[in-house]
Design a protein around this motif. Structure first.
Motif, short mmCIF file in Angstrom:
data_model
loop_
_atom_site.label_atom_id
_atom_site.label_comp_id
_atom_site.label_asym_id
_atom_site.label_seq_id
_atom_site.Cartn_x
_atom_site.Cartn_y
_atom_site.Cartn_z
N THR A 83 -40.36 -19.52 -22.00
CA THR A 83 -40.54 -18.55 -20.92
C THR A 83 -41.63 -19.01 -19.97
O THR A 83 -42.61 -19.65 -20.37
N VAL A 84 -41.46 -18.67 -18.69
CA VAL A 84 -42.50 -18.90 -17.70
C VAL A 84 -42.56 -17.66 -16.82
O VAL A 84 -41.55 -17.01 -16.58
N ILE A 85 -43.77 -17.32 -16.38
CA ILE A 85 -43.93 -16.19 -15.46
C ILE A 85 -44.85 -16.63 -14.34
O ILE A 85 -45.79 -17.40 -14.55
N LEU A 143 -51.60 -13.03 -14.96
CA LEU A 143 -51.07 -14.14 -15.75
C LEU A 143 -51.79 -14.24 -17.09
O LEU A 143 -51.17 -14.63 -18.10
N ASP A 144 -53.06 -13.87 -17.14
CA ASP A 144 -53.79 -13.87 -18.41
C ASP A 144 -53.19 -12.86 -19.39
O ASP A 144 -53.15 -13.10 -20.60
N THR A 186 -47.64 -20.17 -17.51
CA THR A 186 -47.90 -19.31 -16.36
C THR A 186 -48.11 -20.19 -15.14
O THR A 186 -48.63 -21.31 -15.26
N VAL A 187 -47.71 -19.69 -13.97
CA VAL A 187 -47.84 -20.45 -12.73
C VAL A 187 -48.37 -19.53 -11.64
O VAL A 187 -47.73 -18.52 -11.31
N ASN A 188 -49.54 -19.86 -11.10
CA ASN A 188 -50.07 -19.14 -9.94
C ASN A 188 -49.50 -19.81 -8.68
O ASN A 188 -49.78 -20.98 -8.43
N ILE A 189 -48.69 -19.06 -7.94
CA ILE A 189 -47.98 -19.64 -6.80
C ILE A 189 -48.73 -19.47 -5.48
O ILE A 189 -48.24 -19.88 -4.43
N MET A 190 -49.93 -18.89 -5.54
CA MET A 190 -50.70 -18.68 -4.32
C MET A 190 -51.01 -20.01 -3.64
O MET A 190 -51.52 -20.95 -4.28
N ASP A 191 -50.71 -20.09 -2.36
CA ASP A 191 -51.01 -21.28 -1.55
C ASP A 191 -50.44 -22.56 -2.17
O ASP A 191 -51.05 -23.64 -2.08
N ASN A 192 -49.29 -22.44 -2.81
CA ASN A 192 -48.67 -23.61 -3.45
C ASN A 192 -47.21 -23.70 -3.01
O ASN A 192 -46.32 -23.13 -3.65
#
Length: 342
Positions: free
Chosen positions: A189-191, A199-200, A210-216
């Protein structure tokens, strides 16, 4: 009794109103805890399609039955309960097929004369009441309804243990969809989200990545690379522009996207990618009784600590603060509950 009103857009008031009376097939619940849901925020912002201010807000609830109607047979005073807060009315496909979520005239708390749950007392038809085991706290009991949304999403996605699953959006519904998917035996799984603290929480629910998509701008390819390829199922739990095509880009050929979030306005769809790769987009609306029962079972088994999503428990007099921090994503808020029993 005290009740929390969305009086106008982004305006919460606590009012004294009459304690409601019950019909013969209804029960009166002394509310212990109510939850603030994403759809409540839509009402709070004046954007909800059918729940309009001024209104007693809330549809997530747990509490104790204090009065029953003359025709009530399976619920008794003193029962600890939650409620499946939707009912179908009239002659409709939903009523005829047993899929209440298909009903043309589906009613929910905060519509018509049915007051919301964020009050000292709440009235429910007997057939919507669900008993809580002693092992399930009221705070956990409030999560049965939103977890049922995740369970229904997993059902609509036809999730298999071998599936590789991506969830776009780590708000409460995204996190509970993760819990429902994991309860199906999924291990990969990925969120994604833009907030590290959300995400934590997903990590506490044992998500793989987990993937932080901010500015990416490259997050889609990076996500697939980190997980070893495209996904069998993708769940959309954030209704932001462009997210349908993002989900399709995460999806493998022949895979399925499930739209769980509440959307406003139109979304673009890359029909060429959809058709040529035989990908699917499936709508998902609330839940039905089997989903609610499964959600309660997940909580009762305690294998997945869904209560980890609860970030704040506030007294009802602080409801305005609760709505503000959820709406503005302040104070590391994830799931905010409002208490009436203390």
């Amino acid at each position: 009794m005290k009740a929390v009103f969305v009086q106008d857009a982004e305006k919460i008031e606590i009012k004294d109103i009459d304690r409601p009376t019950i019909n013969s097939d209804e029960v009166l619940i002394k509310v212990a805890t109510a939850g603030i849901c994403g759809s409540d925020i839509h009402t709070y912002k004046g954007l909800h399609p059918f729940r309009k201010p001024p209104v007693v807000i809330g549809h997530e609830v747990a509490g104790e039955v204090v009065e029953i109607g003359d025709a009530v047979k399976n619920v008794k005073v003193g029962d600890r309960v939650t409620v499946e807060p939707q009912k179908g009315t009239g002659v409709s496909e939903g009523v005829m097929t047993g899929n209440v979520n298909y009903s043309d005239e589906r009613l929910a708390p905060g519509m018509g004369d049915w007051l919301g749950t964020m009050a000292e007392y709440f009235v429910s038809p007997e057939d919507l009441v669900i008993s809580l085991p002693d092992s399930v706290s009221y705070d956990q009991g409030v999560l049965v309804e939103p977890l049922a949304v995740g369970v229904h999403a997993a059902f609509k996605g036809d999730v298999k243990p071998s599936d590789r699953v991506a969830i776009i959006g780590a708000g409460p519904i995204g996190l509970l969809t993760l819990a429902a998917v994991k309860a199906k035996g999924v291990t990969e799984t990925v969120i994604t989200d833009v907030l590290d603290y959300s995400l934590d929480v997903a990590k506490e629910l044992d998500v793989t990545e987990t993937v932080n998509i901010m500015d990416n701008p490259n997050w889609i390819e990076e996500t697939k690379e980190r997980m070893g390829g495209s996904f069998d199922k993708v769940f959309i739990t954030a209704g932001v522009p462009g997210i349908i095509n993002q989900a399709l880009n995460l999806l493998k050929k022949g895979g399925r996207v499930v739209t769980v979030a509440m959307f406003h306005g139109q979304q673009e769809v890359d029909i060429e990618q959809l058709q040529q790769n035989e990908k699917e987009i499936v709508g998902c609306m609330t839940y039905n009784r089997p989903d609610t029962e499964e959600a309660l079972e997940i909580i009762k088994e305690a294998k997945i600590p869904v209560e980890k999503i609860i970030s704040h428990v506030l007294h009802y007099e602080e409801a305005a603060r609760g709505f503000e921090i959820v709406n503005k994503k302040q104070d590391n808020s994830v799931k905010v509950l409002v208490r009436f029993d203390s």
